[in-house]
Design a protein around this motif. Structure first.
Motif, PDB file in Angstrom:
ATOM      1  N   ASP A 524       0.542  -1.420   0.044  1.00 22.44           N
ATOM      2  CA  ASP A 524      -0.075  -0.008   0.092  1.00 22.44           C
ATOM      3  C   ASP A 524       0.865   1.326   0.006  1.00 22.44           C
ATOM      4  OD1 ASP A 524      -2.369  -1.603   0.211  1.00 22.44           O
ATOM      5  OD2 ASP A 524      -2.160  -1.757   2.393  1.00 22.44           O
ATOM      6  N   PRO A 525       1.720   1.098  -0.827  1.00 17.78           N
ATOM      7  CA  PRO A 525       2.818   2.542  -0.961  1.00 17.78           C
ATOM      8  C   PRO A 525       2.184   3.987  -1.289  1.00 17.78           C
ATOM      9  CG  PRO A 525       2.689   1.385  -3.043  1.00 17.78           C
ATOM     10  CD  PRO A 525       2.053   0.791  -1.960  1.00 17.78           C
ATOM     11  N   VAL A 526       2.733   4.977  -0.480  1.00 16.93           N
ATOM     12  CA  VAL A 526       2.229   6.377  -0.754  1.00 16.93           C
ATOM     13  C   VAL A 526       3.693   6.931  -1.432  1.00 16.93           C
ATOM     14  CG1 VAL A 526       1.693   8.419   0.484  1.00 16.93           C
ATOM     15  CG2 VAL A 526       0.858   6.105   1.204  1.00 16.93           C
ATOM     16  N   PHE A 527       3.114   7.323  -2.693  1.00 21.95           N
ATOM     17  CA  PHE A 527       4.240   8.074  -3.480  1.00 21.95           C
ATOM     18  C   PHE A 527       3.770   9.477  -3.515  1.00 21.95           C
ATOM     19  CE2 PHE A 527       4.593   3.784  -5.239  1.00 21.95           C
ATOM     20  CZ  PHE A 527       5.927   3.607  -5.499  1.00 21.95           C
ATOM     21  N   SER A 528       4.868  10.416  -3.209  1.00 22.83           N
ATOM     22  CA  SER A 528       4.709  11.983  -3.180  1.00 22.83           C
ATOM     23  C   SER A 528       5.732  12.392  -4.011  1.00 22.83           C
ATOM     24  CB  SER A 528       4.449  12.447  -1.889  1.00 22.83           C
ATOM     25  OG  SER A 528       5.449  11.869  -0.871  1.00 22.83           O
ATOM     26  N   LEU A 529       5.352  13.965  -4.050  1.00 20.98           N
ATOM     27  CA  LEU A 529       6.622  14.900  -4.587  1.00 20.98           C
ATOM     28  C   LEU A 529       6.839  15.968  -3.706  1.00 20.98           C
ATOM     29  CD1 LEU A 529       6.924  15.605  -8.353  1.00 20.98           C
ATOM     30  CD2 LEU A 529       7.386  17.283  -6.450  1.00 20.98           C
ATOM     31  N   ASP A 530       7.821  16.146  -3.260  1.00 18.79           N
ATOM     32  CA  ASP A 530       8.271  17.333  -2.392  1.00 18.79           C
ATOM     33  C   ASP A 530       9.048  18.372  -3.176  1.00 18.79           C
ATOM     34  OD1 ASP A 530       9.466  19.081  -0.372  1.00 18.79           O
ATOM     35  OD2 ASP A 530       9.742  17.593   0.941  1.00 18.79           O
ATOM     36  N   GLU A 532       9.767  21.425  -2.612  1.00 20.78           N
ATOM     37  CA  GLU A 532      10.549  22.270  -1.760  1.00 20.78           C
ATOM     38  C   GLU A 532      12.204  21.694  -1.731  1.00 20.78           C
ATOM     39  OE1 GLU A 532      11.376  24.280   2.668  1.00 20.78           O
ATOM     40  OE2 GLU A 532       9.372  23.742   2.009  1.00 20.78           O
ATOM     41  N   ALA A 533      11.980  20.271  -1.434  1.00 21.39           N
ATOM     42  CA  ALA A 533      13.149  19.426  -1.458  1.00 21.39           C
ATOM     43  C   ALA A 533      13.596  18.895  -2.897  1.00 21.39           C
ATOM     44  CB  ALA A 533      13.094  18.282  -0.462  1.00 21.39           C
ATOM     45  N   ALA A 534      12.556  19.126  -3.891  1.00 21.30           N
ATOM     46  CA  ALA A 534      12.796  18.496  -5.165  1.00 21.30           C
ATOM     47  C   ALA A 534      13.273  17.178  -5.375  1.00 21.30           C
ATOM     48  CB  ALA A 534      14.025  19.581  -5.961  1.00 21.30           C
ATOM     49  N   CYS A 535      12.273  16.252  -4.804  1.00 22.90           N
ATOM     50  CA  CYS A 535      12.447  15.072  -4.776  1.00 22.90           C
ATOM     51  C   CYS A 535      11.223  14.101  -4.628  1.00 22.90           C
ATOM     52  CB  CYS A 535      13.371  14.464  -3.690  1.00 22.90           C
ATOM     53  SG  CYS A 535      12.692  14.725  -2.094  1.00 22.90           S
ATOM     54  N   PHE A 536      11.051  12.896  -5.362  1.00 22.38           N
ATOM     55  CA  PHE A 536      10.028  12.189  -5.138  1.00 22.38           C
ATOM     56  C   PHE A 536      10.162  11.324  -3.664  1.00 22.38           C
ATOM     57  CE2 PHE A 536      10.422  12.084  -9.531  1.00 22.38           C
ATOM     58  CZ  PHE A 536       9.198  12.424 -10.390  1.00 22.38           C
ATOM     59  N   ALA A 537       9.083  10.803  -3.121  1.00 28.45           N
ATOM     60  CA  ALA A 537       9.234  10.199  -1.833  1.00 28.45           C
ATOM     61  C   ALA A 537       8.322   8.981  -1.861  1.00 28.45           C
ATOM     62  CB  ALA A 537       8.963  11.057  -0.882  1.00 28.45           C
ATOM     63  N   PRO A 547      10.812   7.872   4.811  1.00 27.62           N
ATOM     64  CA  PRO A 547      10.507   7.441   3.352  1.00 27.62           C
ATOM     65  C   PRO A 547      11.784   7.399   2.396  1.00 27.62           C
ATOM     66  CG  PRO A 547       9.323   9.375   4.199  1.00 27.62           C
ATOM     67  CD  PRO A 547      10.153   8.916   5.278  1.00 27.62           C
ATOM     68  N   VAL A 548      11.850   6.511   1.456  1.00 28.04           N
ATOM     69  CA  VAL A 548      12.813   6.647   0.323  1.00 28.04           C
ATOM     70  C   VAL A 548      12.721   7.753  -0.435  1.00 28.04           C
ATOM     71  CG1 VAL A 548      13.886   5.399  -1.480  1.00 28.04           C
ATOM     72  CG2 VAL A 548      12.803   4.220   0.494  1.00 28.04           C
ATOM     73  N   THR A 549      13.585   8.398  -0.708  1.00 32.30           N
ATOM     74  CA  THR A 549      13.633   9.631  -1.740  1.00 32.30           C
ATOM     75  C   THR A 549      14.447   9.452  -3.010  1.00 32.30           C
ATOM     76  OG1 THR A 549      15.368  10.748  -0.469  1.00 32.30           O
ATOM     77  CG2 THR A 549      12.936  11.148   0.111  1.00 32.30           C
ATOM     78  N   ALA A 550      14.122  10.177  -4.108  1.00 32.08           N
ATOM     79  CA  ALA A 550      14.925   9.906  -5.278  1.00 32.08           C
ATOM     80  C   ALA A 550      14.445  11.128  -6.302  1.00 32.08           C
ATOM     81  CB  ALA A 550      14.634   8.568  -6.022  1.00 32.08           C
ATOM     82  N   GLN A 551      15.225  11.508  -7.292  1.00 33.43           N
ATOM     83  CA  GLN A 551      15.115  12.414  -8.179  1.00 33.43           C
ATOM     84  C   GLN A 551      14.501  11.565  -9.469  1.00 33.43           C
ATOM     85  OE1 GLN A 551      18.786  14.608  -8.379  1.00 33.43           O
ATOM     86  NE2 GLN A 551      17.876  16.246  -7.374  1.00 33.43           N
ATOM     87  N   TYR A 552      14.244  10.341  -9.714  1.00 34.20           N
ATOM     88  CA  TYR A 552      13.943   9.658 -10.536  1.00 34.20           C
ATOM     89  C   TYR A 552      12.702   8.910 -10.133  1.00 34.20           C
ATOM     90  CZ  TYR A 552      18.093  11.194 -13.087  1.00 34.20           C
ATOM     91  OH  TYR A 552      19.167  11.751 -13.359  1.00 34.20           O
ATOM     92  N   MET A 553      11.769   8.468 -11.092  1.00 35.22           N
ATOM     93  CA  MET A 553      10.546   7.878 -10.768  1.00 35.22           C
ATOM     94  C   MET A 553       9.871   7.282 -12.165  1.00 35.22           C
ATOM     95  SD  MET A 553       6.892   8.405  -8.757  1.00 35.22           S
ATOM     96  CE  MET A 553       5.629   7.305  -9.015  1.00 35.22           C
TER      97      MET A 553
END
Length: 666
Positions: A524-530, A532-537, A547-553
Motif C-alpha cells: 500500500d505504498p504512498v508516492f509523493s513529490l516534495d 521544496e526538497a525537489a525529490c520524489f518520496a 521515506p525513500v527519496t529519489a529524483q527519478y521515478m
C-alpha cells in the motif's frame, strides 16, 4: 464485364492483423479444395491493403530488433497466430512448430538460430524471436495471397492511419508517414476495414499527468506508463536511487534492462532453488526501490511440461454447469446471466481447494492422520449441492482441516494476493528480509512443479480463468458483476498468481535483492513529490522507517487499454466524429459507466457508432474488445478451440468469413 475488386483494409499488421490475413487465405484455399476453383472464388476479387507504420507481422510490440533479454511470459508451446498445421492449414503455423522446425525456413541469423536450438517447449522465448516468428508467418501468408487467383492485389503501406470516415459505398482512410519514412500517401477507400491496432499510446490519467507536470517544473524525471522496449533506460544514473511503482511484468523488464542491459550478468551458485543465482554487476546499475499495493512481485510460473498442470482437472466449474445454471435462471440474475461472486467463484473455489489438498496429501501424507479419509470427507463437503449466495460450506471445510489435518493449515485463496496483509515491519531491512524469503520460497515452489500444492492450486485458478474468459465472451456475466467483482478483485488476484514470469526472473530478482540493487518499499505504498526538497518520496504504512527519496521515478506498467483514454489519433477521431463510442456498462448502483473497450455487436464484432448503429463494414479485433471480452492481450493458445483458448483466431476467422461473404455479393 468483370466486377471491380472488393477493397479490404486491415489497420494493424501485428498478431491480430496477421491472423486475419491467415484466415482469409485458409478459407480461400479450403474452398479451392472442395469445389471447382472457379466456382469457389468470390464474385469479386480481393484488393487487400495492410496499413501499419511498423514492420508487418511483428508490429510494434514484437519487433525482432529489440533486446533479447525481454522475455515472453508464456512458454514456447503456448502461443500462436494460426491453427496448427495438423488441422489442415499449410500457410500458418504455431510458434512451437516454428521452434521444432528450426525456424521453418525463415531467414534467421546465427543468434536467432542459436536461441531456437536452445529453447525447450516449456522454455520462455524472447519477444524478439517471437517477432521473427510473426514476420515469417506474415511473409508466408502474403506470398500465397499474392499468388491466389481470388486476390487482385496485396499491398503493405508503412504509414499510420489517422482518420476514418464514411464514404458513399464504404469508408475513406487518411494516412500519415513520420518524417523520413517516405513521401505522403494518398487516402484509401475501402468497403471493409478491420481495426487490429493492438497496443496504442494512452493519455496519462490525472494522477500521472499531475506527477509529470510537477516533476518537470522542479527538474525531476518522471516516466509514465510505456512499452518497455520504447523506454530510454540509460537516463537513470548509476548508483542513484530510482522509485518504481509496480511489481508486475513491466517491472521485470525494467529490472533486466538496468542490470543485464548494462553489462551485468547472473552466474550459477550451484545451490538449490531460491539461491541458484548470484549477480555480478558492473557498477553502472541504479538502485531500484520498488513498491506495489500487494507488496510483492507476481509469482513465478511452475516448472511443468504443459501450459496447465497435467494433474489439474476442474470438477465443479465447467462451462456446461454454468450454462445450465444460466439457462434455468440463476438466483438474483436475469435468465441467461450469472454473477461472478454468487455463482462462478464458489465453484472455482471448490476446485482450487480440492486441487490443493489432493496434491498436499499426495506429496506430504504425514500431515494427515488419514489422508484418504480426509480427502473423502473434504470431497463430500465440496460436492454437496451448492446453495447460491450461501458460503457456509467454506466454514465446514475449514473446520475439517483444523480438526483432521491441523498441520496442513487452511488455504486462504483470496489472501494469496496479499501475502503481507496486516503485517507491520520495523525498518526497511526487516521488510527486505521478508520479501527475500517470499521470493526464495516462491522459487522453491516453482521448481517442484506438479509436486507443489500451492502451484497446482494456482494452476486450477488459471484453468478456471479460461472458462471465465469464455463466459464473458458469450455475454453470460452481467455488467455489475463484470466491473465490481471480476474486475476489482478476481482479475488482480489471478494476474498476480498465474500471469507471472518464468522462474528465472524470480531467481534473478532474489539475487538482485541480496546484492542491494533492488529494495522493496512496502505494501500500500504512498508516492509523493516534495517540491521544496525537489525529490520524489515513497513510504508504506506497514513499514516503520523514513521515506525513500529519489529524483527519478517510473511507472512499471503498460499504457492503459481504455478507448476513452487513448492517445491514438485514429481512435480519438473515431470517437470525436461519432463513428465509434465506448461501451456503456451498468455498475452495481445501476449507473452507466464507460467500459474499457469499444461498443461492438455480433460476431464478427462490428463497430457501433454514437447513434447505436452498427457499421456494416468496420470490424474490431483484439485489445479494443475488452468491454465484451476478458484477457484480450493474451495470445491464442496453440491447439485450443476457437470458442476457448484460441478465441482470437475464432474472431479473426469470423471476420474473414464475413469479408468473403461481402465480396461474393456483386
Amino acid at each position: 464485364m468483370a466486377a471491380p475488386p472488393f477493397t479490404l483494409v486491415i489497420v494493424g499488421s501485428g498478431p491480430r492483423g496477421t491472423s486475419t490475413l491467415e484466415r482469409v487465405l485458409a478459407r480461400l484455399e479450403a474452398a479451392d479444395q472442395v469445389r471447382d476453383p472457379e466456382g469457389s472464388r468470390p464474385a469479386r476479387r480481393l484488393e487487400i491493403t495492410v496499413v501499419d507504420p511498423c514492420e508487418p507481422g511483428p508490429g510494434h510490440v514484437w519487433a525482432p530488433e529489440q533486446p533479447r533479454y525481454y522475455l515472453m511470459n508464456t512458454p514456447a508451446l503456448y502461443p500462436t497466430v494460426a491453427p496448427a498445421r495438423g488441422l489442415g492449414n499449410n500457410a500458418g503455423l504455431t510458434f512451437e512448430e516454428f521452434r521444432v522446425g528450426g525456424g521453418d525456413g525463415a531467414d534467421l541469423d546465427a543468434v536467432e538460430r542459436a536461441e531456437l536450438a536452445e529453447l525447450a517447449a516449456n522454455g520462455f522465448p524472447s519477444r524478439a524471436i517471437y517477432g521473427s516468428y510473426l514476420r515469417h508467418v506474415f511473409s508466408r501468408v502474403r506470398d500465397r495471397l499474392e499468388a491466389h487467383p481470388a486476390v487482385a492485389s496485396f499491398t503493405v503501406v508503412r504509414a499510420e492511419a489517422t482518420c476514418l470516415r464514411r464514404e458513399a459505398n464504404g469508408y475513406r482512410l487518411s494516412l500519415e508517414r513520420k518524417t523520413g519514412q517516405g513521401p505522403a500517401v494518398p487516402d484509401l477507400v475501402a468497403e471493409a476495414v478491420v481495426l487490429a491496432v493492438g497496443h496504442v499510446p494512452a493519455h496519462a490519467n490525472p494522477l500521472q499527468r499531475t506527477a509529470g507536470e510537477r516533476a518537470t517544473a522542479v527538474g525531476l524525471h518522471y516516466q509514465g506508463p510505456n512499452v518497455p522496449a520504447d523506454v530510454d533506460w540509460g537516463i537513470y544514473p548509476a548508483g542513484e536511487p530510482v522509485l518504481v511503482r509496480g511489481l508486475g511484468l513491466n517491472f521485470f523488464d525494467a529490472m533486466t534492462a538496468m542490470t543485464v542491459g548494462r553489462g551485468g550478468c547472473f552466474v550459477s551458485t550451484g545451490k538449490g532453488p531460491g539461491h541458484a543465482l548470484e549477480y555480478r554487476g558492473t557498477g553502472r546499475e541504479p538502485l531500484l526501490h520498488a513498491a506495489s499495493r500487494r507488496g510483492a512481485p507476481y509469482r513465478a510460473k511452475a516448472c511443468i511440461d504443459s501450459f496447465l498442470p497435467a494433474s489439474v482437472s476442474l470438477r465443479h466449474l465447467t462451462f456446461d454447469a454454468v450454462h445450465a445454471l444460466a439457462a434455468d435462471g440463476a438466483p438474483g440474475e436475469p435468465r441467461g446471466k450469472v454473477g461472478f461472486n454468487a455463482h462462478i467463484w464458489p465453484l472455482l473455489h471448490r476446485d482450487v481447494l480440492h486441487t490443493y489438498y489432493a496434491t498436499l496429501a499426495r506429496v506430504s501424507p504425514e500431515l494427515f492422520e488419514e489422508p484418504g479419509t480426509f480427502l473423502a470427507e473434504l470431497d463430500d463437503i465440496l460436492d454437496a449441492p451448492h446453495v447460491h449466495g450461501q458460503e457456509v460450506w467454506r466454514t465446514v471445510a475449514r473446520e475439517l482441516v483444523e480438526r483432521a489435518a491441523p498441520e496442513a493449515r487452511w488455504l486462504d485463496v483470496a489472501g494469496l494476493g496479499h501475502p503481507f496483509a496486516d503485517r507491520g515491519f520495523v525498518g526497511h531491512s526487516a521488510y527486505q528480509g521478508a520479501v527475500l524469503q517470499y521470493l526464495e520460497h516462491d522459487a522453491e515452489s516453482s521448481a517442484r512443479g506438479e509436486d507443489d500444492p500451492l502451484k497446482m492450486a494456482i494452476g486450477a485458478l488459471n484453468a478456471g480463468r479460461g472458462i471465465v474468459k469464455r463466459l464473458v465472451a458469450e455475454g453470460m456475466l452481467d455488467d455489475a458483476s463484470r466491473l465490481d467483482e471480476l474486475g476489482r478483485w478476481f482479475e488482480p488476484l489471478v494476474e498476480g498468481l498465474a500471469s507471472g514470469p518464468p522462474l528465472q526472473r524470480i531467481e534473478e530478482l532474489a539475487a538482485l535483492a541480496r546484492a542491494g540493487i533492488v529494495q522493496f518499499v512496502g505494501p500500500d505504498p504512498v508516492f509523493s513529490l516534495d517540491e521544496e526538497a525537489a525529490c520524489f518520496a515513497a513510504s508504506s504504512p506497514w513499514v516503520q522507517d523514513e521515506p525513500v527519496t529519489a529524483q527519478y521515478m517510473f511507472e512499471a506498467m503498460m499504457p492503459a487499454n481504455r478507448v476513452a483514454q487513448t492517445a491514438s489519433p485514429l481512435l480519438e477521431q473515431l470517437w470525436a466524429d461519432g463513428l465509434a463510442r465506448p461501451r456503456l456498462m451498468l455498475n452495481p448502483e445501476g449507473e452507466g459507466v464507460y467500459g474499457s473497450g469499444f461498443d461492438v455487436v455480433g460476431q464478427p464484432y462490428r463497430l457501433v457508432d454514437a447513434a447505436g448503429i452498427a457499421h456494416r463494414g468496420i470490424f474490431v479485433l483484439g485489445l479494443q474488445l475488452s468491454s465484451v471480452q476478458w484477457g484480450t492481450a493474451i495470445a491464442a493458445e496453440a491447439g485450443a478451440g476457437f470458442a476457448d483458448g484460441a478465441r482470437t483466431l475464432g474472431d479473426a476467422d469470423a471476420v474473414a468469413s464475413e469479408v468473403l461473404r461481402m465480396a461474393a455479393r456483386i
